[in-house]
Design an enzyme around this catalytic site. Structure first.
Site, PDB file in Angstrom:
ATOM      1  CB  THR A 136      12.524 -16.340 -29.201  1.00  0.00           C
ATOM      2  OG1 THR A 136      13.411 -15.922 -27.867  1.00  0.00           O
ATOM      3  CG2 THR A 136      11.049 -16.462 -28.613  1.00  0.00           C
ATOM      4  CE  LYS A 184      10.934 -13.835 -31.497  1.00  0.00           C
ATOM      5  NZ  LYS A 184      10.338 -12.936 -30.340  1.00  0.00           N
ATOM      6  CE  LYS A 210       6.249 -11.749 -29.808  1.00  0.00           C
ATOM      7  NZ  LYS A 210       6.228 -10.970 -28.556  1.00  0.00           N
ATOM      8  CE  LYS A 259      11.937 -16.658 -23.920  1.00  0.00           C
ATOM      9  NZ  LYS A 259      10.789 -16.343 -24.629  1.00  0.00           N
ATOM     10  CG  ASN A 312      -2.169  -0.779   1.056  1.00  0.00           C
ATOM     11  OD1 ASN A 312      -2.444  -1.231  -0.069  1.00  0.00           O
ATOM     12  ND2 ASN A 312      -2.871  -1.148   2.127  1.00  0.00           N
ATOM     13  CG  HIS A 356      10.072 -13.777 -21.056  1.00  0.00           C
ATOM     14  ND1 HIS A 356       9.207 -12.789 -20.557  1.00  0.00           N
ATOM     15  CD2 HIS A 356      10.710 -13.980 -21.924  1.00  0.00           C
ATOM     16  CE1 HIS A 356       9.543 -11.833 -21.443  1.00  0.00           C
ATOM     17  NE2 HIS A 356      10.294 -12.599 -22.613  1.00  0.00           N
ATOM     18  NE  ARG A 357      14.038  -8.345 -18.700  1.00  0.00           N
ATOM     19  CZ  ARG A 357      14.816  -7.339 -18.664  1.00  0.00           C
ATOM     20  NH1 ARG A 357      15.081  -6.927 -17.454  1.00  0.00           N
ATOM     21  NH2 ARG A 357      15.426  -6.718 -19.613  1.00  0.00           N
ATOM     22  CG  ASP A 394       7.329 -14.955 -27.849  1.00  0.00           C
ATOM     23  OD1 ASP A 394       6.641 -14.198 -27.322  1.00  0.00           O
ATOM     24  OD2 ASP A 394       8.397 -14.208 -28.355  1.00  0.00           O
ATOM     25  CB  SER A 435      16.860 -12.077 -24.842  1.00  0.00           C
ATOM     26  OG  SER A 435      15.636 -12.450 -25.775  1.00  0.00           O
TER      27      SER A 435
END
Length: 466
Positions: free
Chosen positions: A164, A166, A168, A192, A114, A285-286, A194, A370
């Site tokens: 990665t 693609k 994706k 990877k 909070n 992954h972020r 996506d 990446s």
């Protein structure tokens, strides 16, 4: 009435304690505070300490039933930010008893809960956290860590290579598996999913897992190397996520993947425990991090999210590139890369590290570079990230004019050339282009890649230099 006076009082009377000596067991936080006009810095810092620990907006009689001195957060130091008007770094110490053991979720609910909507503050950013060993030891941490991963994969002395797949979204499972096979066959270590590939109508997760496993085994048989594909187990519920991880384990693949911010820390820690118990590596992954960390004066710096991930658990995490399309200032990026990999990291404000962090025996996490990188970046990436990293080329593999496998060959040749040059004592920063050009002489695939990407640069000033 004895000992109790109702009403509102200044936070700084209770929560600003400049004489406080921090304890080895305290969790320490560095906040960038921008007070509203007219609010003194000490009051703002004390308000942060109060609202993220024991305080509320008024005096309550139940305060008398506990020991505030034992449980309250304390703002113990404030310094003005050089070059910024009305911005301060407030240092807050939290007693360990305020937090549940082994729960990043609980830690964040307190420290970045909070308080971020608090009216006396114009903006608030958590810049860094010091996690004491007495708290970090209550976490499992990464399922395996860097050394165990190298032993599982039998790959040493160089960064790992990824890609990665693609486009994706939109490929069928069969075509997706074909792309995976071609990349692994050409020389990559990993491919990877996506981050937004979960289980959509055009490709359900089970079909994708099966075709990717087939691709992995075929590529392994042909190359004699261990291969992997990050199978994204992220799902709408924890139960479904674990179901996907179980299926991956049954297929015998080495690694699964999770989107830890959109999936949440509770789900992530659950998956990390499953992965250690069942011998799966965990790629993180972020996605969504920039919502939290991109504003310079509000939110949370990525180094805090990175520390939280090391506690919650993951073997790889995306960490920007310093050179590609996604943002990252070199010193700051290297600061949190070290926080992910090393056991002991010294305080160093020039790299954004506000506290010395001792992880004791917690395994390290491999940083993943990446985003918009290609063969010409290889010398810089090898130099900047070193051996303990994963270099991930999506378009930089699949965009090769001859196809995926030659794209993978080009990346592997470029990497091996850079590693060999470095081991021979050459200067990658200065001679990088020359090293790549020399390698082109004996690799037509690399020569073609160099021709395609010779002019591409992503030239923007980074937003966040602090």
């Amino acid at each position: 009435s004895a000992g109790f006076k109702a009403g509102v009082k200044d936070y700084r009377l209770t929560y600003y304690t400049p004489d406080y000596e921090t304890k080895d067991t305290d969790i320490l936080a560095a906040f960038r505070v921008t007070p509203q006009p007219g609010v003194p810095a000490e009051e703002a810092g004390a308000a942060v300490a109060a609202e993220s620990s024991t305080g509320t907006w008024t005096t309550v009689w139940t305060d008398g039933l506990t020991s505030l001195d034992r449980y309250k957060g304390r703002c113990y130091h404030i310094e003005a930010v050089v070059g910024e008007e009305n911005q301060y770094i407030a240092y807050v110490a939290y007693p360990l008893d305020l937090f549940e053991e082994g729960s990043v979720t609980n830690m964040f609910t307190s420290i970045v809960g909070n308080v971020f909507g608090f009216k006396a503050l114009r903006a608030l950013r958590l810049e860094d956290l010091r996690i004491p060993p007495s708290y970090s030891k209550t976490f499992q941490g990464p399922p395996h860590g860097i050394q165990v991963e190298r032993d599982k994969l039998n790959k040493y002395g160089r960064p790992l290579l990824g890609c990665t797949i693609k486009p994706k979204l939109g490929l069928s499972a069969k075509n997706y598996g074909r792309a995976v096979y071609e990349c692994l066959r050409g020389g990559l270590d990993f491919t990877k999913d996506d981050e937004n590939v979960n289980s959509q109508p055009f490709m359900r997760w089970r079909d994708r897992f099966l075709f990717c496993a087939e691709a992995i085994y075929k590529a392994q048989a042909e190359t004699g190397e261990i291969k992997g594909h990050y199978l994204n187990a992220t799902a709408g519920t924890c139960e479904e996520m674990i179901k996907r991880a179980v299926f991956a384990r049954e297929l015998g693949v080495p690694i699964v993947m999770h989107d830890y911010l959109t999936g949440g820390f509770t789900a992530n820690t659950t998956l990390a425990h499953y992965c250690r118990d069942n011998g799966l590596l965990l790629h993180i992954h972020r996605a969504m991090h920039a919502v939290i960390d991109r504003q310079k004066n509000h939110g949370m710096h990525f180094r805090v999210l990175a520390k939280a991930l090391r506690m919650s658990g993951g073997d790889h995490i995306h960490a920007g590139t310093v050179v590609g399309e996604l943002e990252g200032e070199r010193e700051m990026t290297l600061g949190f890369v070290d926080l992910l990999r090393d056991d002991y990291i010294e305080k160093d404000r020039s790299r954004g590290i506000f506290f010395t962090q001792d992880w004791v025996s917690m395994p390290g996490v491999l940083p993943v570079a990446s985003g918009g990188i290609h063969v010409w970046h290889m010398p810089a990436l090898t130099e900047i990230f070193g051996d303990d990293s994963v270099l991930q080329f999506g378009g930089g593999t699949l965009g090769h004019p001859w196809g995926n496998a030659p794209g993978a060959v080009a990346n592997r040749v470029a990497l091996e050339a850079c590693v060999q040059a470095r081991n021979e004592g050459r200067d990658l920063a200065r001679e990088g282009n020359e090293i790549i050009r020399e390698a082109c002489n004996w690799s037509p695939e690399l020569a073609a890649a160099c021709e395609v990407w010779k002019e591409i640069k992503f030239e923007f000033e980074p937003v966040d230099k602090t």
